[in-house]
Design a protein around this motif. Structure first.
Motif, PDB file in Angstrom:
ATOM      1  N   ALA A   1       0.823  -1.206   0.000  1.00  0.00           N
ATOM      2  CA  ALA A   1       0.000   0.000   0.000  1.00  0.00           C
ATOM      3  C   ALA A   1       0.859   1.259   0.000  1.00  0.00           C
ATOM      4  O   ALA A   1       0.529   2.252  -0.658  1.00  0.00           O
ATOM      5  N   ARG A   2       1.958   1.207   0.703  1.00  0.00           N
ATOM      6  CA  ARG A   2       2.862   2.365   0.740  1.00  0.00           C
ATOM      7  C   ARG A   2       3.450   2.640  -0.640  1.00  0.00           C
ATOM      8  O   ARG A   2       3.521   3.783  -1.081  1.00  0.00           O
ATOM      9  N   ASP A   3       3.841   1.579  -1.349  1.00  0.00           N
ATOM     10  CA  ASP A   3       4.396   1.775  -2.690  1.00  0.00           C
ATOM     11  C   ASP A   3       3.327   2.213  -3.684  1.00  0.00           C
ATOM     12  O   ASP A   3       3.595   3.012  -4.580  1.00  0.00           O
ATOM     13  N   VAL A   4       2.118   1.715  -3.534  1.00  0.00           N
ATOM     14  CA  VAL A   4       1.013   2.166  -4.389  1.00  0.00           C
ATOM     15  C   VAL A   4       0.753   3.648  -4.136  1.00  0.00           C
ATOM     16  O   VAL A   4       0.647   4.437  -5.084  1.00  0.00           O
ATOM     17  N   ALA A   5       0.666   4.019  -2.872  1.00  0.00           N
ATOM     18  CA  ALA A   5       0.382   5.415  -2.524  1.00  0.00           C
ATOM     19  C   ALA A   5       1.479   6.355  -3.006  1.00  0.00           C
ATOM     20  O   ALA A   5       1.198   7.486  -3.413  1.00  0.00           O
ATOM     21  N   ASP A   6       2.716   5.888  -2.982  1.00  0.00           N
ATOM     22  CA  ASP A   6       3.840   6.730  -3.393  1.00  0.00           C
ATOM     23  C   ASP A   6       4.088   6.670  -4.900  1.00  0.00           C
ATOM     24  O   ASP A   6       5.070   7.230  -5.393  1.00  0.00           O
ATOM     25  N   GLY A   7       3.203   5.991  -5.636  1.00  0.00           N
ATOM     26  CA  GLY A   7       3.297   5.979  -7.088  1.00  0.00           C
ATOM     27  C   GLY A   7       4.273   4.969  -7.651  1.00  0.00           C
ATOM     28  O   GLY A   7       4.718   5.107  -8.787  1.00  0.00           O
ATOM     29  N   GLY A   8       4.578   3.917  -6.902  1.00  0.00           N
ATOM     30  CA  GLY A   8       5.543   2.938  -7.388  1.00  0.00           C
ATOM     31  C   GLY A   8       4.981   1.975  -8.401  1.00  0.00           C
ATOM     32  O   GLY A   8       5.668   1.559  -9.318  1.00  0.00           O
ATOM     33  N   PHE A   9       3.720   1.626  -8.244  1.00  0.00           N
ATOM     34  CA  PHE A   9       3.106   0.678  -9.168  1.00  0.00           C
ATOM     35  C   PHE A   9       1.605   0.634  -8.928  1.00  0.00           C
ATOM     36  O   PHE A   9       1.100   1.139  -7.933  1.00  0.00           O
ATOM     37  N   THR A  10       0.910   0.006  -9.884  1.00  0.00           N
ATOM     38  CA  THR A  10      -0.528  -0.201  -9.770  1.00  0.00           C
ATOM     39  C   THR A  10      -0.766  -1.703  -9.831  1.00  0.00           C
ATOM     40  O   THR A  10      -0.536  -2.330 -10.870  1.00  0.00           O
ATOM     41  N   PRO A  11      -1.185  -2.317  -8.721  1.00  0.00           N
ATOM     42  CA  PRO A  11      -1.380  -3.770  -8.733  1.00  0.00           C
ATOM     43  C   PRO A  11      -2.585  -4.172  -9.576  1.00  0.00           C
ATOM     44  O   PRO A  11      -3.512  -3.386  -9.760  1.00  0.00           O
ATOM     45  N   VAL A  12      -2.561  -5.411 -10.075  1.00  0.00           N
ATOM     46  CA  VAL A  12      -3.659  -5.902 -10.896  1.00  0.00           C
ATOM     47  C   VAL A  12      -4.811  -6.438 -10.057  1.00  0.00           C
ATOM     48  O   VAL A  12      -5.893  -6.681 -10.577  1.00  0.00           O
ATOM     49  N   VAL A  13      -4.563  -6.660  -8.768  1.00  0.00           N
ATOM     50  CA  VAL A  13      -5.607  -7.060  -7.824  1.00  0.00           C
ATOM     51  C   VAL A  13      -5.478  -6.164  -6.592  1.00  0.00           C
ATOM     52  O   VAL A  13      -4.494  -5.449  -6.449  1.00  0.00           O
ATOM     53  N   ASP A  14      -6.468  -6.232  -5.708  1.00  0.00           N
ATOM     54  CA  ASP A  14      -6.399  -5.401  -4.510  1.00  0.00           C
ATOM     55  C   ASP A  14      -5.192  -5.802  -3.660  1.00  0.00           C
ATOM     56  O   ASP A  14      -4.704  -6.928  -3.721  1.00  0.00           O
ATOM     57  N   VAL A  15      -4.705  -4.853  -2.881  1.00  0.00           N
ATOM     58  CA  VAL A  15      -3.494  -5.027  -2.091  1.00  0.00           C
ATOM     59  C   VAL A  15      -3.614  -6.191  -1.106  1.00  0.00           C
ATOM     60  O   VAL A  15      -2.661  -6.956  -0.927  1.00  0.00           O
ATOM     61  N   ASP A  16      -4.764  -6.362  -0.480  1.00  0.00           N
ATOM     62  CA  ASP A  16      -4.924  -7.452   0.482  1.00  0.00           C
ATOM     63  C   ASP A  16      -4.805  -8.823  -0.193  1.00  0.00           C
ATOM     64  O   ASP A  16      -4.160  -9.730   0.343  1.00  0.00           O
ATOM     65  N   SER A  17      -5.416  -8.981  -1.364  1.00  0.00           N
ATOM     66  CA  SER A  17      -5.311 -10.252  -2.096  1.00  0.00           C
ATOM     67  C   SER A  17      -3.880 -10.500  -2.553  1.00  0.00           C
ATOM     68  O   SER A  17      -3.377 -11.628  -2.474  1.00  0.00           O
ATOM     69  N   LEU A  18      -3.217  -9.449  -3.004  1.00  0.00           N
ATOM     70  CA  LEU A  18      -1.836  -9.579  -3.448  1.00  0.00           C
ATOM     71  C   LEU A  18      -0.935  -9.958  -2.277  1.00  0.00           C
ATOM     72  O   LEU A  18      -0.083 -10.844  -2.399  1.00  0.00           O
ATOM     73  N   ALA A  19      -1.119  -9.312  -1.129  1.00  0.00           N
ATOM     74  CA  ALA A  19      -0.314  -9.634   0.056  1.00  0.00           C
ATOM     75  C   ALA A  19      -0.518 -11.084   0.465  1.00  0.00           C
ATOM     76  O   ALA A  19       0.445 -11.797   0.784  1.00  0.00           O
ATOM     77  N   PHE A  20      -1.766 -11.549   0.449  1.00  0.00           N
ATOM     78  CA  PHE A  20      -2.064 -12.942   0.777  1.00  0.00           C
ATOM     79  C   PHE A  20      -1.307 -13.884  -0.156  1.00  0.00           C
ATOM     80  O   PHE A  20      -0.648 -14.832   0.288  1.00  0.00           O
ATOM     81  N   ALA A  21      -1.380 -13.631  -1.453  1.00  0.00           N
ATOM     82  CA  ALA A  21      -0.708 -14.489  -2.432  1.00  0.00           C
ATOM     83  C   ALA A  21       0.806 -14.471  -2.252  1.00  0.00           C
ATOM     84  O   ALA A  21       1.464 -15.519  -2.313  1.00  0.00           O
ATOM     85  N   LEU A  22       1.368 -13.297  -1.999  1.00  0.00           N
ATOM     86  CA  LEU A  22       2.811 -13.178  -1.823  1.00  0.00           C
ATOM     87  C   LEU A  22       3.290 -13.946  -0.602  1.00  0.00           C
ATOM     88  O   LEU A  22       4.308 -14.650  -0.650  1.00  0.00           O
ATOM     89  N   VAL A  23       2.567 -13.826   0.490  1.00  0.00           N
ATOM     90  CA  VAL A  23       2.971 -14.513   1.718  1.00  0.00           C
ATOM     91  C   VAL A  23       2.849 -16.024   1.559  1.00  0.00           C
ATOM     92  O   VAL A  23       3.768 -16.773   1.891  1.00  0.00           O
ATOM     93  N   ARG A  24       1.722 -16.477   1.021  1.00  0.00           N
ATOM     94  CA  ARG A  24       1.530 -17.927   0.871  1.00  0.00           C
ATOM     95  C   ARG A  24       2.554 -18.529  -0.094  1.00  0.00           C
ATOM     96  O   ARG A  24       3.099 -19.598   0.172  1.00  0.00           O
ATOM     97  N   LEU A  25       2.826 -17.848  -1.203  1.00  0.00           N
ATOM     98  CA  LEU A  25       3.827 -18.354  -2.133  1.00  0.00           C
ATOM     99  C   LEU A  25       5.214 -18.297  -1.496  1.00  0.00           C
ATOM    100  O   LEU A  25       6.001 -19.240  -1.611  1.00  0.00           O
ATOM    101  N   GLY A  26       5.504 -17.213  -0.810  1.00  0.00           N
ATOM    102  CA  GLY A  26       6.779 -17.100  -0.115  1.00  0.00           C
ATOM    103  C   GLY A  26       6.976 -18.205   0.907  1.00  0.00           C
ATOM    104  O   GLY A  26       8.056 -18.790   1.013  1.00  0.00           O
ATOM    105  N   GLU A  27       5.911 -18.521   1.661  1.00  0.00           N
ATOM    106  CA  GLU A  27       5.985 -19.604   2.646  1.00  0.00           C
ATOM    107  C   GLU A  27       6.282 -20.943   1.978  1.00  0.00           C
ATOM    108  O   GLU A  27       7.056 -21.747   2.502  1.00  0.00           O
ATOM    109  N   SER A  28       5.671 -21.170   0.824  1.00  0.00           N
ATOM    110  CA  SER A  28       5.867 -22.461   0.163  1.00  0.00           C
ATOM    111  C   SER A  28       7.322 -22.660  -0.244  1.00  0.00           C
ATOM    112  O   SER A  28       7.814 -23.792  -0.258  1.00  0.00           O
TER     113      SER A  28
END
Length: 196
Positions: free
Chosen positions: A127-154
């Protein structure tokens, strides 16, 4: 105290911990819950400190920018340093080696004390990078964070859950694609077939 025990690679024993704290085991249980709940709090404390250290590292090396000198997105760099620190933590490795079932259950329980907070911390970075203009995610930030953490854990715990050596480089590449799309390009959203 529990986090120190885990960090040193010592088995978390509620009786020993209660004695060190100068309280009864029953009082300890009333205050912190069962062993797995306390272990979750200890692991979260260590995780949170690791994430904060990674954020400070970015601020020290790159400053307040969203993209570093190499073009890497702040959230991806911080997440990568976080995963590397977790992977190298001797106390966590000892816990995973000696109590793999307990460790994975506590670390990855979607209703536990670790994973939901780790996901929230990742969402905050995104969310901080989105707010600061770093990128625009293709899905909402919460869904993206969930996917990143679960994939990272695997990848991070793959030696325990899949009998494969952890591969943080592969994880970083896949997570980068999830965040920024193929080769840094935004992936267009899929549009359902209108012809049916």
């Amino acid at each position: 105290m529990a986090a120190r025990h885990v960090h040193r690679g010592e088995r978390l024993d509620l009786g020993t911990l209660a004695a060190e704290a100068g309280i009864s085991r029953a009082t300890l249980f009333r205050r912190v819950g069962n062993r797995e709940e306390l272990l979750g709090e200890a692991l979260w404390l260590l995780s949170d400190r690791t994430m904060r250290d990674a954020v400070r590292r970015w601020e020290k090396t790159e400053g307040p920018v969203v993209r570093g000198t190499t073009g890497e997105l702040r959230c991806l760099a911080v997440m990568g340093w976080y995963r590397a620190s977790v992977a190298e933590d001797a106390g966590l490795r000892t816990l995973l080696d000696t109590e793999p079932g307990v460790a994975i259950r506590v670390l990855t329980d979607p209703h536990g004390r670790v994973q939901p907070r780790v996901i929230a911390a990742h969402a905050e970075l995104l969310a901080r990078d989105v707010a600061d203009g770093g990128f625009t995610p293709v899905v909402d930030v919460d869904s993206l964070a969930f996917a990143l953490v679960r994939l990272g854990e695997s990848f991070l715990y793959s030696d325990v859950v899949a009998a494969r050596a952890p591969n943080l480089d592969a994880a970083a590449k896949l997570l980068r694609v999830l965040v920024e799309g193929t080769a840094g390009q935004r992936v267009p959203a899929l549009v359902p077939d209108q012809g049916l």
